[in-house]
Design an enzyme around this catalytic site. Sequence first.
Site, PDB file in Angstrom:
ATOM      1  N   ALA A  67       0.869  -1.178   0.000  1.00 42.34           N
ATOM      2  CA  ALA A  67       0.000   0.000   0.000  1.00 42.34           C
ATOM      3  C   ALA A  67       0.903   1.224   0.000  1.00 42.34           C
ATOM      4  CB  ALA A  67      -0.876  -0.009   1.245  1.00 42.34           C
ATOM      5  N   GLY A 112       0.755  -5.037   0.643  1.00 38.09           N
ATOM      6  CA  GLY A 112      -0.429  -5.122  -0.223  1.00 38.09           C
ATOM      7  C   GLY A 112      -0.129  -5.778  -1.569  1.00 38.09           C
ATOM      8  N   GLU A 115      -0.353  -9.368  -0.885  1.00 36.51           N
ATOM      9  CA  GLU A 115      -1.786  -9.655  -0.686  1.00 36.51           C
ATOM     10  C   GLU A 115      -2.539  -9.674  -2.016  1.00 36.51           C
ATOM     11  OE1 GLU A 115      -1.802  -6.432   2.336  1.00 36.51           O
ATOM     12  OE2 GLU A 115      -3.057  -7.820   3.475  1.00 36.51           O
ATOM     13  N   GLU A 135       4.671  -5.288   7.191  1.00 33.69           N
ATOM     14  CA  GLU A 135       3.906  -4.229   7.870  1.00 33.69           C
ATOM     15  C   GLU A 135       4.354  -3.989   9.312  1.00 33.69           C
ATOM     16  OE1 GLU A 135       2.575  -6.588   6.001  1.00 33.69           O
ATOM     17  OE2 GLU A 135       1.159  -5.711   4.590  1.00 33.69           O
TER      18      GLU A 135
HETATM   19  N1  COA Z   1       4.601   3.258  -0.390  1.00 34.09           N
HETATM   20  C1  COA Z   1       4.996   4.468  -0.849  1.00 34.09           C
HETATM   21  N2  COA Z   1       6.146   4.664  -1.494  1.00 34.09           N
HETATM   22  C2  COA Z   1       6.930   3.586  -1.706  1.00 34.09           C
HETATM   23  C3  COA Z   1       6.590   2.306  -1.242  1.00 34.09           C
HETATM   24  C4  COA Z   1       5.363   2.164  -0.562  1.00 34.09           C
HETATM   25  N3  COA Z   1       4.938   0.991  -0.120  1.00 34.09           N
HETATM   26  N4  COA Z   1       7.581   1.447  -1.573  1.00 34.09           N
HETATM   27  C5  COA Z   1       8.498   2.180  -2.223  1.00 34.09           C
HETATM   28  N5  COA Z   1       8.111   3.463  -2.304  1.00 34.09           N
HETATM   29  C6  COA Z   1       8.819   4.596  -2.920  1.00 34.09           C
HETATM   30  C7  COA Z   1       9.991   5.050  -2.058  1.00 34.09           C
HETATM   31  O1  COA Z   1       9.565   5.928  -1.044  1.00 34.09           O
HETATM   32  C8  COA Z   1      10.854   5.722  -3.111  1.00 34.09           C
HETATM   33  O2  COA Z   1      10.290   6.998  -3.380  1.00 34.09           O
HETATM   34  P1  COA Z   1      11.258   8.300  -3.488  1.00 34.09           P
HETATM   35  O3  COA Z   1      12.097   8.022  -4.701  1.00 34.09           O
HETATM   36  O4  COA Z   1      10.276   9.425  -3.682  1.00 34.09           O
HETATM   37  O5  COA Z   1      12.039   8.354  -2.205  1.00 34.09           O
HETATM   38  C9  COA Z   1      10.636   4.875  -4.354  1.00 34.09           C
HETATM   39  O6  COA Z   1       9.423   4.171  -4.142  1.00 34.09           O
HETATM   40  C10 COA Z   1      11.734   3.871  -4.592  1.00 34.09           C
HETATM   41  O7  COA Z   1      11.858   3.072  -3.423  1.00 34.09           O
HETATM   42  P2  COA Z   1      13.261   2.846  -2.647  1.00 34.09           P
HETATM   43  O8  COA Z   1      12.956   2.473  -1.237  1.00 34.09           O
HETATM   44  O9  COA Z   1      14.164   4.011  -2.848  1.00 34.09           O
HETATM   45  O10 COA Z   1      13.836   1.586  -3.465  1.00 34.09           O
HETATM   46  P3  COA Z   1      14.813   0.446  -2.939  1.00 34.09           P
HETATM   47  O11 COA Z   1      15.193  -0.333  -4.148  1.00 34.09           O
HETATM   48  O12 COA Z   1      15.888   1.028  -2.088  1.00 34.09           O
HETATM   49  O13 COA Z   1      13.894  -0.480  -1.980  1.00 34.09           O
HETATM   50  C11 COA Z   1      11.898  -1.681  -1.335  1.00 34.09           C
HETATM   51  C12 COA Z   1      12.812  -1.176  -2.493  1.00 34.09           C
HETATM   52  C13 COA Z   1      10.671  -2.280  -1.969  1.00 34.09           C
HETATM   53  C14 COA Z   1      12.656  -2.744  -0.517  1.00 34.09           C
HETATM   54  C15 COA Z   1      11.539  -0.498  -0.424  1.00 34.09           C
HETATM   55  O14 COA Z   1      11.023   0.545  -1.243  1.00 34.09           O
HETATM   56  C16 COA Z   1      10.531  -0.815   0.649  1.00 34.09           C
HETATM   57  O15 COA Z   1      10.870  -1.417   1.651  1.00 34.09           O
HETATM   58  N6  COA Z   1       9.270  -0.383   0.452  1.00 34.09           N
HETATM   59  C17 COA Z   1       8.225  -0.518   1.433  1.00 34.09           C
HETATM   60  C18 COA Z   1       7.756  -1.931   1.555  1.00 34.09           C
HETATM   61  C19 COA Z   1       6.674  -2.038   2.612  1.00 34.09           C
HETATM   62  O16 COA Z   1       6.892  -1.803   3.778  1.00 34.09           O
HETATM   63  N7  COA Z   1       5.477  -2.394   2.170  1.00 34.09           N
HETATM   64  C20 COA Z   1       4.352  -2.566   3.025  1.00 34.09           C
HETATM   65  C21 COA Z   1       3.526  -1.354   3.040  1.00 34.09           C
HETATM   66  S1  COA Z   1       2.104  -1.593   4.057  1.00 34.09           S
END
Ligand code: COA
Length: 269
Positions: A67, A112, A115, A135
């Site tokens: 999400a 999400g 999911e 989460e």
């Molecule tokens: N919601 C909002 N923005 C998200 C996102 C999410 N779930 N997942 C990634 N993004 C955004 C980041 O904030 C970043 O934005 P920015 O460039 O404006 O800073 C962009 O996507 C790229 O992500 P980044 O974290 O820089 O890439 P990465 O390769 O270093 O890491 C992930 C990739 C997927 C491991 C990492 O983005 C992450 O852990 N995301 C969240 C996962 C999560 O907790 N999901 C559950 C949500 S309930």
Amino acid sequence: MNTYKNLKTSVENGICTITINRPDKMNALNRETVQEIGEAVKEANQSAEILSIILTGEGPKAFAAGADIKEFLGLTKEEGMAMAKAGQDVFFSIENSAKPVIAAVNGFALGGGCELAMSCHLRVASENAKFGQPEVNLGLIPGYGGTQRLVRYLGKGKALEIMMTAEMIHANKAQELGLVNYVVPLEGLHAKCVEILNEIKTKSPFAISAVIRAANAFDETNKGFEAELTEFGKCFASEEIKEGISAFLEKRKADFHNKNIQTAQNFTF
Ligand code: COA
């Protein structure tokens, strides 16, 4: 197909491909995207031309990284529950689609995103795909049916481990655990989904939708989904989620044991 702001769609030989198109945000599922996925799946189900659906993410990195965390900012318990309910409803509509839906998981399927993949009937993953329910890193729990479907796919022990540790599972491990049907190189992902759907296409469409309905009746009470909504909402009344979301936005690890975070009042059993 209609035009969608956050999705790309195409139809070829009776197969509709719906692609989540927010690659610069790791295809994070903001509310509008979730709503559009629901509309596109409905539209595909209503089209006489379409026999089956592939759901995937744009780019080589992410199916969907969860999400959209920015939309969690400042939500109340009730707003959190309403958001999860809207997502659960869309994901139920995918699970209940009369036409087969395959998730082509082309990278991160987190929160999400995992999911969403689990609400599809089958999952084909690229070798670089990673699954997880992270989460708890945010002070939250899965809210789009993850606590229920992960238990169903993996059994309670493994599902709890994945949800409590926030561990990311590589595609091959996910296949070993039964979460994924096939793992293929990224460049062959779409072709593998098409191959499966072409095989299904030779079967009776009536029987295919009947088997989907019967399998979904496995636990028709679905009471756990309501419990998930309540628990998801309660997380928004905790101080810990503020730390979790701030930590994500500040690109640091959350410190839930900082004594400035008041947690005790949240523990009601
Ligand atoms: N919601 C909002 N923005 C998200 C996102 C999410 N779930 N997942 C990634 N993004 C955004 C980041 O904030 C970043 O934005 P920015 O460039 O404006 O800073 C962009 O996507 C790229 O992500 P980044 O974290 O820089 O890439 P990465 O390769 O270093 O890491 C992930 C990739 C997927 C491991 C990492 O983005 C992450 O852990 N995301 C969240 C996962 C999560 O907790 N999901 C559950 C949500 S309930």
